[in-house]
Motif scaffolding. Structure first.
Motif, PDB file in Angstrom:
ATOM      1  N   ILE A 171      23.288  63.359  34.605  1.00  0.00           N
ATOM      2  CA  ILE A 171      24.008  62.174  35.067  1.00  0.00           C
ATOM      3  C   ILE A 171      23.212  60.945  34.641  1.00  0.00           C
ATOM      4  CG2 ILE A 171      24.857  60.913  37.074  1.00  0.00           C
ATOM      5  CD1 ILE A 171      25.104  63.572  38.538  1.00  0.00           C
ATOM      6  N   VAL A 172      23.883  59.995  33.995  1.00  0.00           N
ATOM      7  CA  VAL A 172      23.250  58.771  33.531  1.00  0.00           C
ATOM      8  C   VAL A 172      23.824  57.597  34.320  1.00  0.00           C
ATOM      9  CG1 VAL A 172      22.830  57.250  31.563  1.00  0.00           C
ATOM     10  CG2 VAL A 172      22.954  59.738  31.231  1.00  0.00           C
ATOM     11  N   GLN A 173      22.937  56.789  34.881  1.00  0.00           N
ATOM     12  CA  GLN A 173      23.358  55.610  35.648  1.00  0.00           C
ATOM     13  C   GLN A 173      23.555  54.438  34.696  1.00  0.00           C
ATOM     14  OE1 GLN A 173      20.524  53.350  38.165  1.00  0.00           O
ATOM     15  NE2 GLN A 173      21.773  54.049  39.900  1.00  0.00           N
ATOM     16  N   ASP A 174      24.752  53.825  34.723  1.00  0.00           N
ATOM     17  CA  ASP A 174      25.078  52.728  33.801  1.00  0.00           C
ATOM     18  C   ASP A 174      24.966  51.350  34.434  1.00  0.00           C
ATOM     19  OD1 ASP A 174      25.719  54.509  31.669  1.00  0.00           O
ATOM     20  OD2 ASP A 174      27.665  54.895  32.604  1.00  0.00           O
ATOM     21  N   THR A 176      23.407  49.136  38.282  1.00  0.00           N
ATOM     22  CA  THR A 176      22.488  49.292  39.421  1.00  0.00           C
ATOM     23  C   THR A 176      22.799  48.344  40.575  1.00  0.00           C
ATOM     24  OG1 THR A 176      20.934  47.743  38.387  1.00  0.00           O
ATOM     25  CG2 THR A 176      20.610  50.098  37.949  1.00  0.00           C
ATOM     26  N   ASP A 181      25.888  55.714  43.868  1.00  0.00           N
ATOM     27  CA  ASP A 181      26.334  55.987  42.503  1.00  0.00           C
ATOM     28  C   ASP A 181      27.712  56.642  42.526  1.00  0.00           C
ATOM     29  OD1 ASP A 181      24.006  54.984  41.420  1.00  0.00           O
ATOM     30  OD2 ASP A 181      23.003  56.941  41.383  1.00  0.00           O
ATOM     31  N   THR A 184      27.210  61.921  41.456  1.00  0.00           N
ATOM     32  CA  THR A 184      25.951  62.406  42.028  1.00  0.00           C
ATOM     33  C   THR A 184      25.934  63.934  42.027  1.00  0.00           C
ATOM     34  OG1 THR A 184      26.944  62.265  44.238  1.00  0.00           O
ATOM     35  CG2 THR A 184      25.568  60.407  43.531  1.00  0.00           C
ATOM     36  N   ASN A 216      27.800  52.566  41.638  1.00  0.00           N
ATOM     37  CA  ASN A 216      27.332  52.208  40.303  1.00  0.00           C
ATOM     38  C   ASN A 216      28.051  53.029  39.237  1.00  0.00           C
ATOM     39  OD1 ASN A 216      25.290  50.340  41.177  1.00  0.00           O
ATOM     40  ND2 ASN A 216      24.056  52.106  41.809  1.00  0.00           N
ATOM     41  N   CYS A 218      28.566  55.333  36.281  1.00  0.00           N
ATOM     42  CA  CYS A 218      27.739  56.435  35.775  1.00  0.00           C
ATOM     43  C   CYS A 218      28.556  57.258  34.789  1.00  0.00           C
ATOM     44  CB  CYS A 218      27.274  57.351  36.914  1.00  0.00           C
ATOM     45  SG  CYS A 218      26.226  56.563  38.156  1.00  0.00           S
ATOM     46  N   HIS A 219      27.893  58.132  34.079  1.00  0.00           N
ATOM     47  CA  HIS A 219      28.612  59.116  33.272  1.00  0.00           C
ATOM     48  C   HIS A 219      27.789  60.398  33.204  1.00  0.00           C
ATOM     49  CE1 HIS A 219      26.043  57.330  30.070  1.00  0.00           C
ATOM     50  NE2 HIS A 219      26.112  58.531  29.514  1.00  0.00           N
ATOM     51  N   TYR A 302      32.974  59.370  31.941  1.00  0.00           N
ATOM     52  CA  TYR A 302      32.570  58.155  32.651  1.00  0.00           C
ATOM     53  C   TYR A 302      33.312  58.030  33.975  1.00  0.00           C
ATOM     54  CZ  TYR A 302      30.362  56.579  28.334  1.00  0.00           C
ATOM     55  OH  TYR A 302      29.553  56.478  27.224  1.00  0.00           O
TER      56      TYR A 302
END
Length: 501
Positions: A171-174, A176, A181, A184, A216, A218-219, A302
């Motif tokens: 999981i990448v946080q795009d 903040t 998020d 998760t 937030n 994320c993807h 996404y």
């Protein structure tokens, strides 16, 4: 037509399957012929008939021998008949008497053979019934072609997302801005409905992905779903399917999906966005990216990009991607096709291989990981920057730090190791005076209290020492005469752990 002609026609034309049928037919015809002899009062006619039977027995010796071997009673009767036909210079009364005895023998043989054939018929019917039952069972066990549709395209992808964080999925946080998020990892994946036996239940939790409709952006990244592409102009229509995890005590069989999406559209900048619906709650924003390291294409899903969110609290147990539409006329039909194909394709993907490798690696590295959790991992080592105070010049700085945040299930901790190795030139150092030489940057991981450092002065002196504050400020104190400038080396190893506030 003579008896011999009748028997010859029977032997050559009747499609018999065993000697019992041949013997039975032969004996029945023989009884009929012998009864004609008994009914005949003319010795001349009787002699002709007996000569005909004797000639038949001699001509068909090989076949008669086979018939005799099929029945003991028939063999005895034939032998008695031979005795009559070879010496029939008897009177009429004696001939009739002896032939009556042969008829009795043959009748007994016929009854025996009929009983044996009845037993054979019963055995055959039992065998036929058992065979029919087995064939029906095989036919029932065969796959229903409408439920196991296979695609002839060279691409099928299936992966279980239970503990997907161990299978290369991340999981990448795009963004903040929020405290939560939109995607998760959560605990789930334990399967224990009450309508299955205890032994079949999965009681331990696994990490699964949860989509939310806020938080937030994320993807998730699913690596290498398409291993090789030849001429992307071959524009596949891809269908995305997922199995929703409903809960620990409920059947996890909800299927969500998208309609066909062109492969080249997924490769275009920005990918493909779709409106949220009940059938595709987690596939609203998809894009493919080439992975330059693996030479494959990674799928990014996404949630929250450009303000587009999925359905809330959507937990995914598995994903399958096909160039095939398997959506049935009912939800049950779609589920059946999904799990048929999922169980077919899953072992062929890297998922099964990675699980095996992951399990072996984890087992082998368990002791090492335990020690690493205490001493920090190599990739957590960072250089430690230093800002000198006025009058201080840095000659060399080989200081570094290792920091980690972890939890014991009750508290979260900052753990730090600072290795200080600094050489500076200090102007106008006065004896017996505390001199601040500068600050190390430990703002991300400050320590819980001050520490001492070792100070070595390249000049005659009567001793020196130093301190390292909880904010990283270094001060020294020395005794002696040092002049306008003196070189000093500061060294220390500082360890610290404190609860995150």
């Amino acid at each position: 037509m003579s008896f011999y002609d009748d028997l010859n026609k029977f032997v050559h034309n009747y499609p018999y399957t065993n000697y019992h049928e041949v013997v039975l037919d032969f004996l029945q015809k023989l009884v009929a012929e012998l009864k004609k002899i008994v009914d005949d009062a003319d010795l001349e006619h009787i002699g002709e008939r007996l000569d005909g039977i004797d000639a038949m027995l001699n001509t068909e010796a090989e076949k008669i021998q086979a018939l005799e071997s099929a029945s003991v009673a028939a063999s005895d009767a034939i032998q008695s008949l031979r005795a009559i036909t070879t010496a029939h210079t008897l009177d009429l009364e004696q001939i009739h008497s002896e032939i009556d005895g042969v008829i009795d023998q043959i009748t007994e043989a016929v009854e025996t053979l009929q009983g044996e054939m009845a037993d054979m018929t019963t055995d055959f019917e039992n065998y036929k019934s058992a065979t029919d039952t087995r064939l029906r069972n095989v036919e029932t066990a065969a796959f229903d072609p409408s439920q196991i549709v296979m695609t002839n395209y060279p691409f099928n992808f299936a992966i279980s997302l239970l503990d997907g964080n161990k299978k290369g999925i991340k999981i990448v946080q795009d963004s903040t801005a929020s405290t939560t998020d939109s995607i998760t990892w959560v605990d789930g994946g334990n399967y224990q409905p009450t309508n299955i036996p205890e032994k079949q239940r999965f009681t331990l939790s696994h990490k699964i992905i949860r989509f939310a409709n806020s938080g937030n952006a994320c993807h998730i990244v699913i690596p290498s779903i398409i291993p090789c592409v030849y001429r992307t102009a071959v524009n596949w229509q891809l269908y995305f399917y997922c199995n929703r995890w409903i809960g620990a005590t409920s059947d996890n069989n909800g299927i969500s999906y998208t309609d066909g999406i062109a492969f080249t559209d997924l490769l275009a900048v920005g990918g493909v966005q779709k409106s949220v619906s009940s059938t595709n709650p987690c596939f609203v924003d998809l894009e493919l990216f080439p992975n330059q390291e693996t030479g494959c294409y990674d799928l990014h899903i996404y949630n929250g990009r450009n303000g587009v969110y999925t359905t809330n609290d959507f937990k995914v147990a598995s994903i399958m991607i096909l160039p095939l539409n398997i959506v049935g006329t009912t939800q049950a039909e779609t589920r059946q096709k999904y799990f048929n194909l999922f169980n077919t394709y899953l072992p062929q993907t890297v998922d099964g291989i990675e699980n095996t490798i992951e399990s072996s690696i984890n087992e082998a590295l368990a002791p090492v990981n335990q020690e690493l959790s205490r001493a920090f991992k190599a990739q957590d080592i960072d250089s430690l920057s230093f800002t000198p105070a006025t009058g201080v010049t840095v000659v060399s700085n080989h200081s570094h730090c290792m920091n980690k945040v972890y939890s014991d299930g009750v508290y979260a901790y900052f753990s730090s190791i600072y290795n200080i190795d600094l050489v500076v030139n200090v102007a106008n150092l006065e004896t017996n005076t505390t001199y601040t030489i500068g600050d190390f940057d430990i703002s991300l991981y400050p320590i819980s209290g001050s520490r001492t450092v070792d100070v070595a002065i390249e000049s005659p002196n009567n001793g020196s020492f130093g301190s390292f504050s909880n904010a990283g400020q270094v001060a020294i104190k020395a005794y002696g005469t040092f002049g306008d400038s003196v070189r000093a080396r500061i060294t220390a190893t500082i360890t610290d752990r404190h609860i995150v506030t």
